[in-house]
Write a protein that holds these residues in place. Sequence first.
Motif, PDB file in Angstrom:
ATOM      1  N   ASP A 159       0.825  -1.209   0.000  1.00  0.00           N
ATOM      2  CA  ASP A 159       0.000   0.000   0.000  1.00  0.00           C
ATOM      3  C   ASP A 159       0.860   1.261   0.000  1.00  0.00           C
ATOM      4  O   ASP A 159       0.555   2.242  -0.692  1.00  0.00           O
ATOM      5  CB  ASP A 159      -0.918   0.008   1.225  1.00  0.00           C
ATOM      6  N   ARG A 160       1.947   1.236   0.774  1.00  0.00           N
ATOM      7  CA  ARG A 160       2.825   2.403   0.825  1.00  0.00           C
ATOM      8  C   ARG A 160       3.544   2.605  -0.513  1.00  0.00           C
ATOM      9  O   ARG A 160       3.692   3.731  -0.982  1.00  0.00           O
ATOM     10  CB  ARG A 160       3.822   2.239   1.962  1.00  0.00           C
ATOM     11  N   LYS A 161       3.979   1.518  -1.118  1.00  0.00           N
ATOM     12  CA  LYS A 161       4.683   1.625  -2.399  1.00  0.00           C
ATOM     13  C   LYS A 161       3.772   2.072  -3.523  1.00  0.00           C
ATOM     14  O   LYS A 161       4.205   2.790  -4.445  1.00  0.00           O
ATOM     15  CB  LYS A 161       5.300   0.264  -2.738  1.00  0.00           C
ATOM     16  N   LEU A 162       2.502   1.689  -3.482  1.00  0.00           N
ATOM     17  CA  LEU A 162       1.551   2.049  -4.536  1.00  0.00           C
ATOM     18  C   LEU A 162       1.325   3.555  -4.629  1.00  0.00           C
ATOM     19  O   LEU A 162       0.881   4.053  -5.669  1.00  0.00           O
ATOM     20  CB  LEU A 162       0.215   1.344  -4.299  1.00  0.00           C
ATOM     21  N   ARG A 163       1.637   4.281  -3.575  1.00  0.00           N
ATOM     22  CA  ARG A 163       1.438   5.727  -3.609  1.00  0.00           C
ATOM     23  C   ARG A 163       2.381   6.420  -4.583  1.00  0.00           C
ATOM     24  O   ARG A 163       2.100   7.518  -5.062  1.00  0.00           O
ATOM     25  CB  ARG A 163       1.640   6.315  -2.207  1.00  0.00           C
ATOM     26  N   SER A 164       3.496   5.769  -4.888  1.00  0.00           N
ATOM     27  CA  SER A 164       4.490   6.423  -5.750  1.00  0.00           C
ATOM     28  C   SER A 164       4.773   5.673  -7.046  1.00  0.00           C
ATOM     29  O   SER A 164       5.333   6.243  -7.979  1.00  0.00           O
ATOM     30  CB  SER A 164       5.817   6.585  -4.984  1.00  0.00           C
ATOM     31  N   ARG A 166       4.296   3.953 -10.663  1.00  0.00           N
ATOM     32  CA  ARG A 166       3.499   4.275 -11.845  1.00  0.00           C
ATOM     33  C   ARG A 166       3.741   3.207 -12.907  1.00  0.00           C
ATOM     34  O   ARG A 166       4.793   2.580 -12.952  1.00  0.00           O
ATOM     35  CB  ARG A 166       3.890   5.648 -12.406  1.00  0.00           C
ATOM     36  N   ALA A 197      -4.152  -5.452  -2.996  1.00  0.00           N
ATOM     37  CA  ALA A 197      -3.908  -4.012  -3.028  1.00  0.00           C
ATOM     38  C   ALA A 197      -4.317  -3.423  -4.373  1.00  0.00           C
ATOM     39  O   ALA A 197      -4.905  -2.330  -4.433  1.00  0.00           O
ATOM     40  CB  ALA A 197      -2.430  -3.727  -2.754  1.00  0.00           C
ATOM     41  N   GLN A 201      -7.288  -0.472  -5.642  1.00  0.00           N
ATOM     42  CA  GLN A 201      -6.712   0.786  -6.109  1.00  0.00           C
ATOM     43  C   GLN A 201      -7.587   1.496  -7.127  1.00  0.00           C
ATOM     44  O   GLN A 201      -7.910   2.670  -6.988  1.00  0.00           O
ATOM     45  CB  GLN A 201      -5.321   0.533  -6.706  1.00  0.00           C
ATOM     46  N   SER A 202      -7.964   0.795  -8.204  1.00  0.00           N
ATOM     47  CA  SER A 202      -8.735   1.415  -9.278  1.00  0.00           C
ATOM     48  C   SER A 202      -9.492   0.340 -10.035  1.00  0.00           C
ATOM     49  O   SER A 202      -9.224  -0.864  -9.878  1.00  0.00           O
ATOM     50  CB  SER A 202      -7.815   2.181 -10.237  1.00  0.00           C
TER      51      SER A 202
END
Length: 232
Positions: A159-164, A166, A197, A201-202
Motif C-alpha cells: 500500500d505504501r509503495k503504490l502511492r508512488s 506508476r 492491493a 486501487q482502481s
Amino acid sequence: MAGRRARTGRGWDASPPRAGDDNTTPRPRRGRRGRSEEADPEATPAPPRDEAEVAREICLRQLAVRPRTRAELAGALAKRGISEEVSAQVLDRYDEVGIIDDAAFARAWVSSRHAGRGLARRALANELRQRGVDGDTASEALGELDEETEAETARALVDRKLRSVRGEPDAVFRRLVGMLARKGYPPGVAIRAVKDALAAQSAEAAEFADQIDADALADAEGELDRDNRVPE
C-alpha cells in the motif's frame, strides 16, 4: 680571547661568563622544554598488558556500538590476535553475567528489523545466520513472528509503495511482487498482498487483479524459487 665578546649567529653575546666557564667546554643540548635529550638510564619499559584485559576492552568497544552475538565478538577478538583460549574465557564470563545473550539478541533483531524494514522470516533467518546465531535460537525468535503479522506487514508495504509507483497494472504487479520477494516474503504471501492491493486501487487495476490465479501463480513461483536456490 680575553676581553672580547663571543660572536653568535644572532649577534654579540654580551652576557658575562659564569664561574668555571672557559667557553671551551661544550654544554649538553636540551630540548625545547629544557630536558636533556639523553635517555634516562634508569627508565624501565612498561610491562606488557594482560591479554584478557585487552580482550575485554575490545568486546566493550564492540558492544558500545550495538549489541553483538558471541560469534561476532569472537571474530573481532580473532582479528586482533587474541588467542582462542583467552577469547573463550572472556566470552564465557560475559555469557554468565548476561552481557552476551544470543537468544535476546535474536528476538530484538527480529522485532526491530521486521518493524523497521518490513523483512520477512526468510530474510531475517539469513541475517541471523550471518551473525552467528545458531539454528535453534533463530527458529525460536522467528517463531514470534506469526503468518498473520507477516501478511499484514506485506500488505502495508504494498500500500505504501503504490502511492508512488506508476505504470501498467501488469508491470506494477511484477515490480511489487519482486519487492516483497527481496524482503524474504514467500510467493503466496507476496502475490496475494499485491493482488488485494491492486483490487482496491482502481477499476483498471481491479480488473487485472481478478485475472490473477494467486494459488497457481504462487505454486509456480515456489517451484522456480526452489530450483534456483543455492544449497546452504
